[in-house]
Design an enzyme around this catalytic site. Structure first.
Site, short mmCIF file in Angstrom:
data_model
loop_
_atom_site.label_atom_id
_atom_site.label_comp_id
_atom_site.label_asym_id
_atom_site.label_seq_id
_atom_site.Cartn_x
_atom_site.Cartn_y
_atom_site.Cartn_z
N ASP A 41 0.85 -1.19 0.00
CA ASP A 41 0.00 0.00 0.00
C ASP A 41 0.88 1.24 0.00
OD1 ASP A 41 0.89 0.21 2.69
OD2 ASP A 41 -0.77 -1.04 3.35
N ASP A 83 1.00 5.15 1.57
CA ASP A 83 0.45 6.10 2.53
C ASP A 83 0.95 7.50 2.21
OD1 ASP A 83 -0.81 4.02 3.82
OD2 ASP A 83 0.80 3.73 5.27
N ASP A 112 7.89 5.59 14.09
CA ASP A 112 8.45 4.57 14.98
C ASP A 112 9.91 4.27 14.69
OD1 ASP A 112 7.87 3.42 12.56
OD2 ASP A 112 6.44 1.96 13.33
#
Length: 510
Positions: free
Chosen positions: A115, A117, A195
């Site tokens: 995907d 983002d 992160d």
């Protein structure tokens, strides 16, 4: 007299946003009245394409490296057409827009992203005004989903640092886990909220450069997985990051950096506080992507498996090298093999197999406590085991119900050898149950292995051979009612020489 240009612009666009002609006018007005233009000025990478990437210092604590177009391998041809539509429209509307995270990371590694983002300085409400096919989702952090049929492009607003304690915007629990995180900021702040450094990579659609924060490009080349910020604080904010560390390490063939790995064992119990519905999605990513065995072994090393599967972990503690461990390893290998061969894998089979030995243990306990037969105790134990598992991982009913069917069929395999096997094969979940039987036979050997071998021979035979196998199986010694009756020994004559009576003796006569 001073006018609030942003407020005036928003009032205008509320009335004319649906009109395509006035939409263009509003875009012009936006650039005209704003104090600072939103469009990105030409960078050094644009004016001097051959200049190598240079490290800079962002406004935050992370270092920033600008990588011009000719110094990286990401091409627009590799990016989803729908993602490009979103990026271009945001950029042409005066907003900053970047492809971010895993999409950029995977393209740099030569991996096809699952995907794409997007991150922007536009708020979810502003994004919704630009896209009719947009829906705003999320409570912990609000996101905009741009829907193109089955393809969904996730668009997030730059995240910022937490300031004043406003529970409508941000909220954390006593352990430090973020419950609400709708704090918006700038791109430098957003990078600090990511992160791992390999995910702090931003592809700028305005000049096709990459912004690498915290040494992300260098860590990507070195194969090092490094957490941004203090590891303990970041894990407490979101304990799922510990699972992500394991998943990225195996997926990208990276090594978890020592400081990043240090607190994981101690903080692993925090996963028990994560909503069960969210854990269901994480389990799919961990075990259904072709790296199940590697993830399982790394989770065992960092004590991350027990919070997800406490019933299975209890059996592993009692017998670390016994049948439950062998079953887990067989399940993971089988799942990886099916994924790599593009064969379907289903949560129904996965949970039925992984919970088989907790089910058997629970059934034996119920039979001992209540006096029920083991067969009846199995049916009573199914609900208990599944209910307890759903406390940590929310298994949808469309998967938990078929898992119970797979369990029930295990009890019928021994009873159905022979002509009954044809009827059992008609069951919708026969194939999954049969696969579990083969795994059990591989793990336990003995009589179970013989039963599994009989069924394997029956399933793989053609129709004529199956009939012969079934008729041969119908004479199995396990089926007492079909066994040959023993010939009775003739009785001796009575004392008076008369023939003995054939009437059976009663207890009263005895």
């Amino acid at each position: 007299m001073v006018y609030d240009s942003r407020q005036i612009f928003n009032q205008i666009t509320d009335h004319i946003s649906r009109c395509p002609i006035f939409r263009r006018i509003s875009q012009f007005c936006k650039q005209l009245f704003e104090d600072a233009p939103k469009t990105t000025a030409p960078t050094q990478a644009q004016t001097e394409p051959s200049t190598p990437s240079t490290p800079e210092q962002s406004s935050g604590a992370l270092s920033l490296e600008l990588v011009p177009r000719d110094a990286h391998t990401v091409s627009r041809k590799q990016i989803s057409e729908n993602a490009l539509k979103v990026l271009y429209r945001l950029n042409k509307s005066g907003f900053k827009a970047y492809l971010v995270g895993g999409g950029v990371r995977d393209l740099l590694l030569g991996i096809e992203p699952k995907d794409f983002d997007v991150v922007t300085n536009a708020t979810p409400e502003e994004i919704k005004k630009l896209f009719r096919n947009c829906r705003v989702v999320g409570r912990r952090f609000r996101l905009a989903h741009i829907v193109f049929g089955r393809d969904v492009i996730e668009v997030a607003t730059f995240r910022g640092h937490h300031g004043e304690n406003n529970e409508k915007v941000s909220k954390a629990n006593a352990e430090g886990r973020l419950l609400r995180d709708n704090v918006y900021g700038e791109i430098d702040e957003d990078a600090e909220r990511r992160d791992f450094t390999v995910n702090a990579l931003y592809y700028d659609i305005s000049d096709y450069s990459i912004r690498s924060y915290g040494g992300g490009m260098n860590d990507l080349k070195a194969g090092t997985l490094r957490l941004i910020g203090d590891p303990e604080t970041r894990y407490r904010e979101d304990p799922v990051r510990m699972l992500r560390a394991v998943r990225f390490a195996t997926k990208l063939n990276m090594t978890i950096e020592t400081v990043t790995a240090a607190p994981i064992k101690q903080l692993a119990p925090l996963l028990k506080d994560i909503p069960a519905a969210r854990m269901y999605e994480e389990v799919l990513k961990l075990f259904f992507a072709g790296k199940a065995l590697a993830n399982f072994e790394l989770m065992q090393e960092y004590k991350l498996f027990e919070p997800l599967f406490p019933q299975v972990a209890a059996l592993l503690k009692d017998d670390p090298k016994g049948a439950p461990m062998k079953m887990l390893q067989a399940i993971m290998k089988s799942t990886d093999q099916r994924v790599n061969e593009d064969k379907p894998v289903t949560p129904s089979f996965f949970y039925a197999a992984i919970l088989w030995y907790p089910l058997r243990q629970r059934a034996e306990d119920i039979a001992l406590e209540s006096g029920l037969t083991l067969y009846d105790a199995f049916f009573a134990a199914m609900g208990d085991v599944m209910e307890q598992q759903c406390q940590t991982i929310s298994i949808p009913r469309r998967f938990s119900t078929p898992a119970k069917d797979i369990w029930q069929l295990q009890l019928r395999f021994d009873r159905s050898q022979g002509t009954r096997a044809f009827k059992l094969m008609e069951h919708p979940k026969f194939r999954a149950a049969y696969d579990l039987l083969l795994l059990r036979g591989e793990v336990e050997a003995g009589n179970l292995a013989k039963s599994a071998a009989w069924w394997q021979q029956f399933v793989e035979a053609d129709e004529t051979e199956r009939l012969a196998i079934a008729r041969g199986g119908s004479k199995s010694p396990n089926r007492n009612r079909n066994a040959t009756q023993r010939r009775r020994r003739p009785r001796a004559p009575n004392a008076d020489g008369s023939a003995p009576t054939s009437a059976p003796k009663t207890k009263a006569a005895e």
